[in-house]
Scaffold this active site. Structure first.
Site, PDB file in Angstrom:
ATOM      1  N   HIS A  66       0.873  -1.071   0.014  1.00  0.00           N
ATOM      2  CA  HIS A  66       0.161   0.039   0.069  1.00  0.00           C
ATOM      3  C   HIS A  66       1.072   1.167  -0.014  1.00  0.00           C
ATOM      4  O   HIS A  66       1.910   1.335   0.632  1.00  0.00           O
ATOM      5  CB  HIS A  66      -1.202   0.050   1.097  1.00  0.00           C
ATOM      6  N   ASP A 180       6.075   2.251   6.750  1.00  0.00           N
ATOM      7  CA  ASP A 180       4.964   1.308   6.444  1.00  0.00           C
ATOM      8  C   ASP A 180       3.797   2.333   5.580  1.00  0.00           C
ATOM      9  O   ASP A 180       3.577   3.348   5.921  1.00  0.00           O
ATOM     10  CB  ASP A 180       4.163   1.122   7.787  1.00  0.00           C
ATOM     11  N   GLU A 212      -5.362   1.690   2.708  1.00  0.00           N
ATOM     12  CA  GLU A 212      -5.155   0.669   3.611  1.00  0.00           C
ATOM     13  C   GLU A 212      -5.178   1.172   4.910  1.00  0.00           C
ATOM     14  O   GLU A 212      -5.835   0.602   5.719  1.00  0.00           O
ATOM     15  CB  GLU A 212      -3.711  -0.023   3.346  1.00  0.00           C
ATOM     16  N   GLU A 213      -4.755   2.220   5.169  1.00  0.00           N
ATOM     17  CA  GLU A 213      -4.879   2.832   6.408  1.00  0.00           C
ATOM     18  C   GLU A 213      -6.407   3.239   6.651  1.00  0.00           C
ATOM     19  O   GLU A 213      -6.751   3.709   8.051  1.00  0.00           O
ATOM     20  CB  GLU A 213      -3.808   3.931   6.894  1.00  0.00           C
ATOM     21  N   ASP A 235       4.282  -6.070   3.871  1.00  0.00           N
ATOM     22  CA  ASP A 235       4.195  -4.953   4.573  1.00  0.00           C
ATOM     23  C   ASP A 235       4.877  -5.372   5.918  1.00  0.00           C
ATOM     24  O   ASP A 235       5.801  -6.459   5.901  1.00  0.00           O
ATOM     25  CB  ASP A 235       2.607  -4.932   5.446  1.00  0.00           C
ATOM     26  N   HIS A 329       3.810   3.138  13.229  1.00  0.00           N
ATOM     27  CA  HIS A 329       2.786   4.086  13.401  1.00  0.00           C
ATOM     28  C   HIS A 329       3.360   5.401  13.934  1.00  0.00           C
ATOM     29  O   HIS A 329       2.545   6.353  14.262  1.00  0.00           O
ATOM     30  CB  HIS A 329       1.614   3.712  13.724  1.00  0.00           C
TER      31      HIS A 329
END
Length: 366
Positions: A66, A180, A212-213, A235, A329
């Protein structure tokens, strides 16, 4: 290969691409594909899809990562020019105060800001160890009025991301924003280049997915269009080699790529992935035959696009292949280039073994 991955990853990390606003990232990847003579198209959601036709008797493969990152959406501009935001994605609130951010107004017009942190000299003891909810945070863009903030191009709905940053730590490690999943994108891109022109390959769809998020939406749409037999998703894997994570598993930074044997979100979105046995066997065999380390991970608390891609059509055989990552994150995630190189070799070796005769009959593997 490692130097190519370093450059590709660094370039992609410096591009803002909040979920739903990934276009700059997509255009950069498309430019690289165009330069290699690999045709691609963009669907209505913004997924970038490059299909390289192969043996029609072999199962078709969707290799994907992603392009989007988590961040914020502007929700209010105070009369004094300070900005309040809404969270988009799994943003860790305790890691937000005093972070630099970027308001994505437009290429060449983006505006920097700072998430405020109450002055330490004025913070009473009972506040020093509390996490401030994101709704109570505000961002300072250096203005003194709402009119001045709006004159910068900031308005309700303007995307906000961590200030893009790349740090090279020691020889092989890269820290910064959106590891990410720009690391996954760098590997998909490198795999497309490595496999270009190789004989006996299946049809491969290289997909750089969006959203994706934002609850795992983009890759599923691409899969509905492509109807692949196999989907390999790239990922991160949570590492367990720091004191705070030691109980979570056995994945270590720099010890090679990982394969997820189980994932489940466990909250909110009750979904996850149990990989197809033909694919776990294939990548175990590939790693063994090519002398690659392969770590194993099983975890609750995270999930990937494969959890929905597997449900498309009559079902898609899926597996998550991963690069170890720390501090996920946050504004400074960390990965190791040696793991990315190993992941690229693993993916390419596996796809080379998915030619004519590769059977997805589960009874052959269980």
């Amino acid at each position: 290969m490692k130097d190519k991955l370093r450059q590709s990853l660094s370039d992609l990390m410096m591009l803002p691409g909040l979920s739903g606003h990934e276009d700059r990232v997509r255009r950069a990847i498309k430019k690289r594909l165009d330069a290699a003579g690999i045709a691609s198209r963009t669907d209505r959601l913004g997924n970038l899809i490059a299909t390289v036709e192969g043996d029609p008797e072999a199962p078709s493969v969707m290799l994907f990562a992603h392009t989007d990152q988590l961040g914020f959406i502007t929700r209010k501009i105070e009369p004094n020019g300070l900005v309040r935001v809404e969270r988009l994605g799994g943003v860790p609130e305790k890691a937000l105060p005093a972070q630099a951010v970027l308001f994505c107004v437009g290429e060449g017009r983006d505006v920097g800001g700072v998430i405020a942190n109450k002055s330490h000299h004025a913070t009473p003891a009972d506040e020093k160890y509390k996490v401030t909810p994101y709704q109570d945070l505000f961002i300072d863009v250096g203005t003194d009025s709402a009119e001045a903030t709006r004159a910068l191009g900031i308005e309700i709905g303007t995307p906000v991301v961590y200030q893009p940053r790349v740090m090279h730590l020691n020889e092989d490690r890269v820290a910064g924003t959106s590891v990410d999943d720009r690391a996954g994108c760098a590997v998909v891109l490198q795999a497309a280049l490595e496999l270009q022109g190789a004989p006996g390959l299946p049809t491969v769809h290289y997909v750089f997915a969006v959203l994706e998020e934002f609850n795992l939406r983009g890759a599923m749409v691409a899969a509905q269009s492509l109807q692949p037999d196999i989907a390999v998703q790239l990922d991160l894997a949570l590492t367990s080699d720091t004191p705070d994570m030691a109980h979570r598993g056995e994945v270590a930074m720099g010890a090679g790529p990982a394969m997820a044997l189980y994932s489940f979100h466990g909250r909110g979105t009750l979904n996850g992935t149990i990989p197809h046995p033909a694919l776990t066997r294939l990548f175990e065999t590939t790693a063994s035959e090519e002398g690659l380390p392969l770590q194993r991970t099983a975890h609750v608390g995270a999930l990937t696009d494969s959890s929905y891609v597997q449900l498309v059509g009559e079902g898609v055989a899926v597996v998550d292949l991963c690069f170890p990552s720390r501090y996920t994150h946050t504004a400074l995630e960390l990965c190791d280039l040696r793991d990315l190189e190993g992941l690229t070799r693993l993916v390419c070796g596996g796809i080379r073994r998915m030619g004519r005769g590769f059977d997805l009959n589960r009874d052959l593997y269980t």
